[in-house]
Enzyme design. Structure first.
Site, PDB file in Angstrom:
ATOM      1  N   HIS A  62       0.909  -1.160   0.014  1.00 36.05           N
ATOM      2  CA  HIS A  62      -0.121  -0.039  -0.125  1.00 36.05           C
ATOM      3  C   HIS A  62       0.938   1.079   0.131  1.00 36.05           C
ATOM      4  O   HIS A  62       2.118   1.070   0.222  1.00 36.05           O
ATOM      5  CB  HIS A  62      -1.045  -0.065   1.134  1.00 36.05           C
ATOM      6  CG  HIS A  62      -0.400  -0.102   2.478  1.00 36.05           C
ATOM      7  ND1 HIS A  62       0.555  -0.911   3.046  1.00 36.05           N
ATOM      8  CD2 HIS A  62      -0.439   1.102   3.298  1.00 36.05           C
ATOM      9  CE1 HIS A  62       0.765  -0.634   4.253  1.00 36.05           C
ATOM     10  NE2 HIS A  62       0.343   0.627   4.565  1.00 36.05           N
ATOM     11  N   HIS A  64       1.614   3.942   2.004  1.00 34.67           N
ATOM     12  CA  HIS A  64       2.191   4.571   3.235  1.00 34.67           C
ATOM     13  C   HIS A  64       3.567   4.690   2.973  1.00 34.67           C
ATOM     14  O   HIS A  64       4.291   3.780   2.621  1.00 34.67           O
ATOM     15  CB  HIS A  64       1.559   4.282   4.452  1.00 34.67           C
ATOM     16  CG  HIS A  64       0.119   4.371   4.733  1.00 34.67           C
ATOM     17  ND1 HIS A  64      -0.496   3.707   5.593  1.00 34.67           N
ATOM     18  CD2 HIS A  64      -0.950   5.224   4.210  1.00 34.67           C
ATOM     19  CE1 HIS A  64      -1.882   4.200   5.686  1.00 34.67           C
ATOM     20  NE2 HIS A  64      -1.847   5.331   5.066  1.00 34.67           N
ATOM     21  N   ASP A  66       6.034   4.901   4.935  1.00 34.60           N
ATOM     22  CA  ASP A  66       6.853   3.793   5.887  1.00 34.60           C
ATOM     23  C   ASP A  66       6.765   2.295   5.036  1.00 34.60           C
ATOM     24  O   ASP A  66       7.527   1.609   5.504  1.00 34.60           O
ATOM     25  CB  ASP A  66       6.359   3.629   7.255  1.00 34.60           C
ATOM     26  CG  ASP A  66       5.127   3.167   7.374  1.00 34.60           C
ATOM     27  OD1 ASP A  66       4.096   3.417   6.430  1.00 34.60           O
ATOM     28  OD2 ASP A  66       4.637   2.252   8.397  1.00 34.60           O
ATOM     29  N   HIS A  67       6.310   2.461   3.933  1.00 30.65           N
ATOM     30  CA  HIS A  67       6.170   1.064   3.292  1.00 30.65           C
ATOM     31  C   HIS A  67       6.810   1.365   1.768  1.00 30.65           C
ATOM     32  O   HIS A  67       7.134   0.188   1.129  1.00 30.65           O
ATOM     33  CB  HIS A  67       4.777   0.440   2.996  1.00 30.65           C
ATOM     34  CG  HIS A  67       4.151  -0.069   4.372  1.00 30.65           C
ATOM     35  ND1 HIS A  67       4.277  -1.235   4.556  1.00 30.65           N
ATOM     36  CD2 HIS A  67       3.765   0.463   5.380  1.00 30.65           C
ATOM     37  CE1 HIS A  67       3.680  -1.386   5.745  1.00 30.65           C
ATOM     38  NE2 HIS A  67       3.409  -0.265   6.261  1.00 30.65           N
ATOM     39  N   HIS A 120      -7.454  -0.684   5.752  1.00 34.70           N
ATOM     40  CA  HIS A 120      -6.361   0.373   6.376  1.00 34.70           C
ATOM     41  C   HIS A 120      -6.187   1.402   5.329  1.00 34.70           C
ATOM     42  O   HIS A 120      -6.048   2.480   5.444  1.00 34.70           O
ATOM     43  CB  HIS A 120      -4.989  -0.680   6.224  1.00 34.70           C
ATOM     44  CG  HIS A 120      -3.901   0.203   6.988  1.00 34.70           C
ATOM     45  ND1 HIS A 120      -3.787   0.790   8.239  1.00 34.70           N
ATOM     46  CD2 HIS A 120      -2.685   0.617   6.391  1.00 34.70           C
ATOM     47  CE1 HIS A 120      -2.919   1.390   8.497  1.00 34.70           C
ATOM     48  NE2 HIS A 120      -2.032   1.411   7.260  1.00 34.70           N
ATOM     49  N   ASP A 137      -0.176  -4.074   6.401  1.00 33.58           N
ATOM     50  CA  ASP A 137      -0.974  -3.385   7.618  1.00 33.58           C
ATOM     51  C   ASP A 137      -2.113  -3.809   7.668  1.00 33.58           C
ATOM     52  O   ASP A 137      -3.391  -3.201   8.245  1.00 33.58           O
ATOM     53  CB  ASP A 137      -0.771  -1.844   7.701  1.00 33.58           C
ATOM     54  CG  ASP A 137       0.590  -1.372   8.007  1.00 33.58           C
ATOM     55  OD1 ASP A 137       1.676  -2.227   8.019  1.00 33.58           O
ATOM     56  OD2 ASP A 137       0.729  -0.320   7.888  1.00 33.58           O
ATOM     57  N   HIS A 175       4.479  -4.645  11.093  1.00 32.67           N
ATOM     58  CA  HIS A 175       4.997  -3.884  12.265  1.00 32.67           C
ATOM     59  C   HIS A 175       5.079  -4.713  13.674  1.00 32.67           C
ATOM     60  O   HIS A 175       4.342  -5.881  13.427  1.00 32.67           O
ATOM     61  CB  HIS A 175       3.749  -2.702  12.667  1.00 32.67           C
ATOM     62  CG  HIS A 175       3.954  -1.540  11.753  1.00 32.67           C
ATOM     63  ND1 HIS A 175       4.567  -0.285  11.786  1.00 32.67           N
ATOM     64  CD2 HIS A 175       3.262  -1.436  10.743  1.00 32.67           C
ATOM     65  CE1 HIS A 175       4.465   0.392  10.874  1.00 32.67           C
ATOM     66  NE2 HIS A 175       3.481  -0.327  10.070  1.00 32.67           N
TER      67      HIS A 175
END
Length: 263
Positions: A62, A64, A66-67, A120, A137, A175
């Site tokens: 996805h 975001h 942090d990915h 998410h 996530d 995570h």
């Protein structure tokens, strides 16, 4: 055989790196690898140097940051295929995917089916092959992702989809949330012995500096309240928390997701 290595990033992210089980840092030529959700390139590049690896593909679940933040750096100096959700804008994606598509990874890393798992984010996808699930996530150890873009109904449907995979499936989430999720799970089902046992194992793993993931789907079905909304114990706790009767599984899920948001 494929091995999966956890690369820690930021405070609690995991970036997953797939390698062949025969890979050795003593090999003259860099060994191929596949990277999943590289939010930060630096720890991945450190692994490449230490283990003599070279990426041949990147999988993204996805949009975001942090990915996705490390994609550009990992594409230098060689362009490699980058797979990701078709319905989300992610710079660097070369192969946009949706449910029903297949990813045939190079260097015999396997053929992965693509699952749409919104909730998410609106276009979140997951990758499944040979009892390996990379779910970003959507599903966590004893938990699930927050609903930033999707609805409770979408997330519940996504989790139900994952719950029907083979029970030996290894769940590679992104995570390290397992222990805090288990503390919440124990509040929802205080008499669930499997939750108490898993919580003790997670505490010991973290004390040793080890990851608590991957888990198995069998373990999640026994201890993850978001996969157990049909259970009478979870429904009863949700009703007590809500202060009213709940009509169906979706209402139960919605209550415990909101409960967890405030935990």
């Amino acid at each position: 055989m494929t091995e999966v290595t956890a690369v820690r990033a930021f405070r609690d992210n995991y970036i997953w790196v797939l390698t062949a089980s025969t890979t050795s840092s003593r090999d003259v030529q860099p060994a191929p690898c596949v990277v999943v959700d590289p939010g930060d390139a630096e720890p991945v590049l450190d692994l490449f140097r230490d283990a003599n690896l070279k990426p041949v593909a990147i999988l993204i679940t996805h949009h975001h940051g942090d990915h996705t933040g490390g994609i550009a750096a990992l594409l230098r100096p060689d362009a490699i295929p980058v797979y990701g959700p078709a319905s989300e804008y992610i710079p660097g994606i070369t192969h946009p995917l949706k449910e029903g598509d297949w990813v045939d990874l190079p260097n015999n890393f396997g053929k992965f089916s693509v699952l749409d798992v919104p909730g998410h984010t609106a276009g979140h996808i997951a990758y499944f092959s040979d009892n390996l699930l990379f779910c970003g996530d959507t599903l966590f150890g004893a938990g699930c992702g927050r609903l930033f873009e999707g609805t409770p109904a979408q997330m519940l449907n996504s989790l139900n989809k994952l719950a029907h995979l083979p029970t030996p499936t290894h769940i590679y989430c992104a995570h390290e949330y397992t222990l805090s999720n288990l503390e919440f799970a124990a509040a929802v089902e205080p008499d669930n012995v499997r939750i108490a046992q898993r919580r003790a194992r997670a505490q010991a793993a973290i004390a040793r500096g080890e990851a608590t993931v991957p888990s198995t789907l069998a373990e999640e079905l026994a201890t993850n309240p978001f996969l157990r909304c049909q259970q009478s114990t979870v429904r009863q706790s949700a009703q007590v928390h809500a202060g009213k009767a709940l009509a169906d599984t979706l209402e139960v899920f919605t209550v415990i997701r909101q409960w967890k948001d405030q935990w």
